[in-house]
Enzyme design. Structure first.
Site, PDB file in Angstrom:
ATOM      1  N   GLY A 287      -5.828  -4.326   2.997  1.00  0.00           N
ATOM      2  CA  GLY A 287      -5.666  -4.177   4.435  1.00  0.00           C
ATOM      3  C   GLY A 287      -6.172  -5.406   5.160  1.00  0.00           C
ATOM      4  O   GLY A 287      -6.881  -6.237   4.582  1.00  0.00           O
TER       5      GLY A 287
ATOM      6  N   CYS B  90      -8.481  -5.098  -3.287  1.00  0.00           N
ATOM      7  CA  CYS B  90      -8.818  -5.993  -2.176  1.00  0.00           C
ATOM      8  C   CYS B  90      -9.678  -5.251  -1.144  1.00  0.00           C
ATOM      9  O   CYS B  90     -10.831  -4.947  -1.410  1.00  0.00           O
ATOM     10  CB  CYS B  90      -7.542  -6.584  -1.576  1.00  0.00           C
ATOM     11  N   TYR B  91      -9.153  -4.927   0.038  1.00  0.00           N
ATOM     12  CA  TYR B  91      -9.918  -4.172   1.028  1.00  0.00           C
ATOM     13  C   TYR B  91     -10.414  -2.853   0.439  1.00  0.00           C
ATOM     14  O   TYR B  91     -11.528  -2.415   0.727  1.00  0.00           O
ATOM     15  CB  TYR B  91      -9.050  -3.913   2.263  1.00  0.00           C
TER      16      TYR B  91
ATOM     17  N   HIS C  65      -4.556  -8.780  -6.191  1.00  0.00           N
ATOM     18  CA  HIS C  65      -3.456  -7.815  -6.047  1.00  0.00           C
ATOM     19  C   HIS C  65      -2.664  -7.711  -7.350  1.00  0.00           C
ATOM     20  O   HIS C  65      -1.847  -8.587  -7.656  1.00  0.00           O
ATOM     21  CB  HIS C  65      -2.525  -8.248  -4.910  1.00  0.00           C
TER      22      HIS C  65
ATOM     23  N   GLU D 299      -0.284  -5.659  -7.937  1.00  0.00           N
ATOM     24  CA  GLU D 299       1.054  -5.128  -7.678  1.00  0.00           C
ATOM     25  C   GLU D 299       2.097  -6.199  -7.450  1.00  0.00           C
ATOM     26  O   GLU D 299       3.298  -5.906  -7.511  1.00  0.00           O
ATOM     27  CB  GLU D 299       1.017  -4.158  -6.489  1.00  0.00           C
TER      28      GLU D 299
ATOM     29  N   ASP E 288      23.450   4.912  -1.359  1.00  0.00           N
ATOM     30  CA  ASP E 288      22.637   6.032  -0.889  1.00  0.00           C
ATOM     31  C   ASP E 288      23.497   7.268  -0.610  1.00  0.00           C
ATOM     32  O   ASP E 288      23.231   8.360  -1.122  1.00  0.00           O
ATOM     33  CB  ASP E 288      21.856   5.647   0.369  1.00  0.00           C
TER      34      ASP E 288
ATOM     35  N   LYS F 153      14.996   2.365  -3.351  1.00  0.00           N
ATOM     36  CA  LYS F 153      16.384   1.999  -3.648  1.00  0.00           C
ATOM     37  C   LYS F 153      16.650   1.858  -5.146  1.00  0.00           C
ATOM     38  O   LYS F 153      17.679   2.323  -5.644  1.00  0.00           O
ATOM     39  CB  LYS F 153      16.728   0.685  -2.942  1.00  0.00           C
TER      40      LYS F 153
END
Length: 519
Positions: free
Chosen positions: A60, A87-88, A175, A177, A233, A375
């Site tokens: 964040g 992180c945060y 991070h 991710e 979709d 997606k």
């Protein structure tokens, strides 16, 4: 339609405003583990919907010691499940458990390298002693909270990773991710499977089975309509609902006259072959083009197209008699953005490409079976439903169609020019084998006229721009480095095959600062 299954085994990401929060959810789901995101101040009961196996605290923009900074709710610590702070999120753990967090002497932004102090930790099992990672922080942990140990350090962060192994609480200053942390997926996999003990049960097959059951329970004997555009979709929604309730579904395809060359005919052929059942075709080309006559403002175009679509769609629905439900392809990023005040500006950007909002007095109950999918997961479900790759991997196409790729007034003549140019771009990209590598690729008809020479005559023709971008999720995008010989073929074909065009340019703008579409 509710969540895929109440009390499903899950890991929950607590969102503290990181630009990467959605990406954490996606990375966890890549391990075939179900994951959802909740705001940091969500009530404790919100977690009771899951068989909670673990919690991830996102990054964040705040400093944990700021007066109005988001805090760490005590009920999260009381759950007794593993926690991973990123992180945060790591700094929150340290700060609220008695450690010290302060501004770093030198901030770490971008690529960095950490060294493992405890490579035997289950979080880093089997990884190399030094790891390339992505940092993005101005604060650092100066003192560990009681019961914690240092797992890794970097040049700028003496505590780049920490753990209380007995409580299964972990923190990462970097991070895992993002793709810039190459072994980040393995770290998250260790957390999800080894530390949290999750089973790899979140698969397209399991989702289809649960969604079909939920749709049948919701609809019962009711009638359902679904607008299908040819996009992945709406196509997957229609296939899923068709599998659940068969002939109780009527799919409606509206041709707004702003589609790509031969797209209406190709779509209907695929719909009949792969979806079957009651499919209604409405050719409203003249109505849309008449409504757009003289309009040049991009926002007015979108509003007109959205309003006209709803008008035509509802008129067709009335012809069917009693209709109880409307199925539509809302995805998880749309749900997150609409629920989070901090993302209102992002939602505004998306209106450039959507057909338009549903009216408040909509007389149908909504069915949104994809509302908890990303997606890439929708595509996986489409393949599992038996849809062909040509439908599942169809290049994204904006709801207003070619209207947002024609700069200025939309006329039948300008639509025809762009359809031809766009078809050439798509054909040459496919022939070059780049159609999976490039995320979006298309032509844009600019409002410019350019002096040229063809044969012995001067011309004053249209300028066509070619746009091609690579992207993982559409939030950011980079212009595609198409080989020069491919660009040359595209340019030569466009100016030779379309008499009114004499110049082709290539857009080398990334997102940000540009958007993918020109309008």
């Amino acid at each position: 339609m509710g969540k895929p299954e109440q009390h499903r085994e899950a890991i929950v990401v607590i969102d503290y405003g990181s630009q990467y929060a959605q990406l954490i959810v996606r990375r966890v789901r890549e391990q075939h583990v179900y994951c959802e995101m909740l705001p940091w101040d969500a009530p404790a009961e919100a977690l009771d919907h899951f068989e909670l196996k673990g919690i991830i605290l996102s990054g964040g923009p705040n400093s944990v010691y700021d007066r109005d900074a988001p805090t760490l709710p005590s009920h999260l610590l009381a759950r007794g499940v593993p926690i991973l702070g990123i992180c945060y999120g790591m700094q929150l753990l340290a700060y609220h458990l008695g450690g010290k967090v302060a501004a770093a002497r030198s901030r770490e932004y971008g690529a960095a390298q950490i060294t493992l102090d405890r490579p035997e930790s289950p979080l880093f099992k089997g990884l190399s002693l030094t790891l390339d990672v992505w940092m993005s922080h101005g604060d650092r942990i100066e003192a560990l909270p009681p019961g914690f140990i240092v797992l890794a350090h970097s040049e700028g962060s003496p505590i780049a990773a920490m753990a209380n192994e007995s409580r299964r609480w972990y923190g990462l200053q970097f991070h895992p991710e993002v793709v810039h942390t190459p072994q980040g997926r393995e770290i998250l996999r260790h957390f999800c499977l080894d530390i949290c003990g999750c089973q790899e049960t979140w698969t397209p097959g399991s989702f289809i089975e649960e969604a079909v059951t939920a749709i049948r329970e919701q609809v019962n004997n009711g009638r359902v309509i679904c607008a299908i555009s040819g996009g992945v979709d709406s196509t997957v929604v229609a296939a899923l609902v068709r599998r659940a309730i068969g002939d109780q579904l009527t799919a409606i395809f509206v041709n707004n006259g702003l589609l790509r060359k031969h797209e209406a005919e190709e779509n209907m052929e695929r719909f009949r072959r792969y979806l079957g059942g009651d499919i209604r075709y409405v050719d409203a080309s003249e109505e849309f083009l008449e409504a757009l006559k003289g309009v040049t403002d991009p926002e007015r175009k979108r509003v007109i197209i959205g309003t006209k679509f709803i008008e035509i769609f509802e008129a067709e629905a009335r012809r069917l008699g009693r209709v109880d439900y409307l199925a539509q392809g809302t995805l998880y990023p749309d749900v997150i953005e609409s629920a989070t005040p901090a993302t209102k500006s992002a939602a505004r950007i998306k209106t450039h490409h959507n057909v338009g909002g549903l009216p408040e007095d909509l007389r149908f109950e909504l069915i949104e079976p994809l509302r908890f999918l990303f997606k890439d997961e929708v595509r996986a479900v489409g393949l599992a439903l038996g849809l062909p790759e040509e439908m599942v991997y169809r290049a994204p196409f904006p709801g207003p169609g070619l209207a947002v790729r024609i700069i200025g007034e939309v006329t039948p003549e300008r639509v025809a020019v762009l359809q031809e140019a766009d078809a050439i771009v798509r054909q040459e990209i496919a022939v070059a084998g780049l159609d999976r590598e490039i995320w979006q690729y298309f032509a844009v008809l600019t409002p410019l006229r350019s002096v040229g020479v063809m044969g012995d005559s001067r011309t004053y023709g249209h300028v066509v721009a070619v746009r091609a971008v690579t992207s993982e999720d559409g939030m950011t995008a980079d212009w595609a480095r198409i080989p020069y010989e491919v660009l040359a073929r595209i340019s030569n074909r466009i100016v030779n095959e379309i008499p009114s065009v004499n110049r082709v340019v290539y857009d080398i703008s990334s997102k940000p600062p540009a958007t993918i579409e020109w309008e």
